[in-house]
Design a protein around this motif. Structure first.
Motif, PDB file in Angstrom:
ATOM      1  N   UNK A 129     -60.032  63.508 -55.444  1.00 25.43           N
ATOM      2  CA  UNK A 129     -59.119  64.651 -55.414  1.00 25.43           C
ATOM      3  C   UNK A 129     -58.768  65.016 -53.977  1.00 25.43           C
ATOM      4  N   UNK A 130     -59.767  64.999 -53.083  1.00 26.45           N
ATOM      5  CA  UNK A 130     -59.516  65.303 -51.673  1.00 26.45           C
ATOM      6  C   UNK A 130     -58.558  64.286 -51.057  1.00 26.45           C
ATOM      7  N   UNK A 131     -58.757  63.008 -51.372  1.00 24.02           N
ATOM      8  CA  UNK A 131     -57.879  61.963 -50.852  1.00 24.02           C
ATOM      9  C   UNK A 131     -56.458  62.110 -51.383  1.00 24.02           C
ATOM     10  N   UNK A 132     -56.323  62.440 -52.667  1.00 25.10           N
ATOM     11  CA  UNK A 132     -54.994  62.632 -53.248  1.00 25.10           C
ATOM     12  C   UNK A 132     -54.279  63.821 -52.598  1.00 25.10           C
ATOM     13  N   UNK A 133     -55.011  64.913 -52.357  1.00 20.36           N
ATOM     14  CA  UNK A 133     -54.410  66.066 -51.686  1.00 20.36           C
ATOM     15  C   UNK A 133     -53.976  65.712 -50.269  1.00 20.36           C
ATOM     16  N   UNK A 134     -54.815  64.947 -49.566  1.00 18.71           N
ATOM     17  CA  UNK A 134     -54.474  64.547 -48.200  1.00 18.71           C
ATOM     18  C   UNK A 134     -53.211  63.691 -48.180  1.00 18.71           C
ATOM     19  N   UNK A 135     -53.142  62.735 -49.130  1.00 16.84           N
ATOM     20  CA  UNK A 135     -51.951  61.894 -49.202  1.00 16.84           C
ATOM     21  C   UNK A 135     -50.713  62.694 -49.576  1.00 16.84           C
ATOM     22  N   UNK A 136     -50.894  63.695 -50.428  1.00 17.69           N
ATOM     23  CA  UNK A 136     -49.761  64.532 -50.821  1.00 17.69           C
ATOM     24  C   UNK A 136     -49.258  65.340 -49.633  1.00 17.69           C
ATOM     25  N   UNK A 137     -50.177  65.909 -48.843  1.00 13.50           N
ATOM     26  CA  UNK A 137     -49.778  66.656 -47.653  1.00 13.50           C
ATOM     27  C   UNK A 137     -49.107  65.739 -46.631  1.00 13.50           C
ATOM     28  N   UNK A 138     -49.627  64.520 -46.466  1.00  9.98           N
ATOM     29  CA  UNK A 138     -48.992  63.571 -45.556  1.00  9.98           C
ATOM     30  C   UNK A 138     -47.587  63.211 -46.020  1.00  9.98           C
ATOM     31  N   UNK A 139     -47.449  63.037 -47.332  1.00  7.42           N
ATOM     32  CA  UNK A 139     -46.134  62.714 -47.882  1.00  7.42           C
ATOM     33  C   UNK A 139     -45.153  63.863 -47.649  1.00  7.42           C
ATOM     34  N   UNK A 140     -45.608  65.086 -47.870  1.00  8.93           N
ATOM     35  CA  UNK A 140     -44.724  66.237 -47.640  1.00  8.93           C
ATOM     36  C   UNK A 140     -44.357  66.360 -46.177  1.00  8.93           C
ATOM     37  N   UNK A 141     -45.349  66.137 -45.278  1.00  5.81           N
ATOM     38  CA  UNK A 141     -45.063  66.226 -43.846  1.00  5.81           C
ATOM     39  C   UNK A 141     -44.064  65.144 -43.423  1.00  5.81           C
ATOM     40  N   UNK A 142     -44.249  63.924 -43.929  1.00  5.24           N
ATOM     41  CA  UNK A 142     -43.314  62.855 -43.607  1.00  5.24           C
ATOM     42  C   UNK A 142     -41.929  63.142 -44.172  1.00  5.24           C
ATOM     43  N   UNK A 143     -41.874  63.723 -45.362  1.00 11.43           N
ATOM     44  CA  UNK A 143     -40.584  64.051 -45.965  1.00 11.43           C
ATOM     45  C   UNK A 143     -39.869  65.130 -45.165  1.00 11.43           C
ATOM     46  N   UNK A 144     -40.627  66.167 -44.736  1.00  4.85           N
ATOM     47  CA  UNK A 144     -40.014  67.217 -43.928  1.00  4.85           C
ATOM     48  C   UNK A 144     -39.539  66.669 -42.587  1.00  4.85           C
ATOM     49  N   UNK A 145     -40.374  65.767 -41.965  1.00  8.17           N
ATOM     50  CA  UNK A 145     -39.962  65.177 -40.696  1.00  8.17           C
ATOM     51  C   UNK A 145     -38.729  64.305 -40.840  1.00  8.17           C
ATOM     52  N   UNK A 146     -38.673  63.525 -41.914  1.00 10.19           N
ATOM     53  CA  UNK A 146     -37.507  62.678 -42.163  1.00 10.19           C
ATOM     54  C   UNK A 146     -36.279  63.521 -42.425  1.00 10.19           C
ATOM     55  N   UNK A 147     -36.467  64.613 -43.196  1.00 11.43           N
ATOM     56  CA  UNK A 147     -35.340  65.496 -43.494  1.00 11.43           C
ATOM     57  C   UNK A 147     -34.836  66.168 -42.217  1.00 11.43           C
ATOM     58  N   UNK A 148     -35.791  66.575 -41.345  1.00 12.18           N
ATOM     59  CA  UNK A 148     -35.395  67.216 -40.088  1.00 12.18           C
ATOM     60  C   UNK A 148     -34.653  66.236 -39.188  1.00 12.18           C
ATOM     61  N   UNK A 149     -35.122  64.985 -39.110  1.00  9.00           N
ATOM     62  CA  UNK A 149     -34.444  63.986 -38.286  1.00  9.00           C
ATOM     63  C   UNK A 149     -33.063  63.668 -38.834  1.00  9.00           C
ATOM     64  N   UNK A 150     -32.959  63.609 -40.165  1.00  6.36           N
ATOM     65  CA  UNK A 150     -31.654  63.342 -40.779  1.00  6.36           C
ATOM     66  C   UNK A 150     -30.680  64.465 -40.484  1.00  6.36           C
ATOM     67  N   UNK A 151     -31.175  65.717 -40.591  1.00  9.50           N
ATOM     68  CA  UNK A 151     -30.306  66.862 -40.323  1.00  9.50           C
ATOM     69  C   UNK A 151     -29.902  66.909 -38.859  1.00  9.50           C
ATOM     70  N   UNK A 152     -30.847  66.596 -37.950  1.00 12.22           N
ATOM     71  CA  UNK A 152     -30.545  66.576 -36.531  1.00 12.22           C
ATOM     72  C   UNK A 152     -29.531  65.497 -36.203  1.00 12.22           C
ATOM     73  N   UNK A 153     -29.709  64.327 -36.845  1.00 17.07           N
ATOM     74  CA  UNK A 153     -28.762  63.240 -36.621  1.00 17.07           C
ATOM     75  C   UNK A 153     -27.377  63.604 -37.121  1.00 17.07           C
TER      76      UNK A 153
END
Length: 219
Positions: A170-194
């Protein structure tokens, strides 16, 4: 037969790892592969060969029951009995180790840990070991539905108990979920900036390419 053979392999593997720590994992895997695949193949081959030679057993495409089925049923029952012995021995080992700990309720912990082994080793099938003879009785319907649910959902029970209810998983799944959300937000921010940068450059190019209406002003 293969299903019960692999449940026996799970009990054998767990019991061996707890009782003999220094046994090589590769040799244990080879033994499990032989028991899980080769033994059921041999038993099924013997059963099919013998039944094909008997005229009374070749009717209705083998849908009718035969006394020869004990060629496969006997090893299954034997494997279940061995799994019961494994569970008893594992419980004894757990109680022995937990007695060395200063915490209370060690026996209850051992019983709870052993109870979790029931769906893994297939011991729940011992509850439905005898099928009612009267097909018109309510007990026969209960038996049919219960066996269908247990057989169909055994993999789900095992995965939920041993995987999705495990704290580390469960801890590993939560960590991966947070990483996925962080990567998604970073990708979305880079796309918007671009996108914003492209819009700005387009506007600048548009303005710079316009003719100067006022010769004195800087375009």
């Amino acid at each position: 037969v293969s299903n019960f053979s692999w449940m026996f392999c799970e009990g054998l593997c767990l019991h061996t790892l707890m009782m003999h720590t220094f046994i090589s994992g590769n040799s244990l895997i080879i033994v499990c592969l032989i028991i899980g695949w080769c033994v059921p193949l041999v038993l099924t081959g013997i059963y099919a060969g013998l039944r094909a030679t008997l005229t009374d057993n070749t009717k209705f495409c083998w849908l009718s029951e035969s006394s020869l089925q004990w060629i496969m049923f006997a090893p299954v029952v034997f494997s279940m009995l061995i799994n019961i012995i494994f569970v008893i021995n594992i419980m004894r080992l757990l109680v022995t180790k937990l007695k060395q700990m200063p915490e209370a309720a060690q026996t209850r912990k051992a019983v709870r840990a052993t109870g979790i082994l029931i769906p893994l080793l297939g011991l729940q099938f011992l509850v439905f070991i005898k099928r009612p003879n009267d097909k018109d009785s309510t007990l026969y319907d209960v038996y049919t539905y219960a066996v269908a649910i247990v057989v169909s959902l055994q993999g789900s029970f095992v995965s939920v108990i041993y995987c999705f209810c495990n704290h580390e998983v469960v801890t590993l799944l939560k960590r991966r979920w947070h990483q996925h959300r962080a990567m998604f937000r970073g990708k979305h921010a880079r796309t918007q900036s671009s996108t914003n940068s492209s819009t700005t450059y387009t506007f600048i190019d548009f303005v710079s390419n316009q003719p100067c209406l006022d010769k004195t002003s800087r375009c």
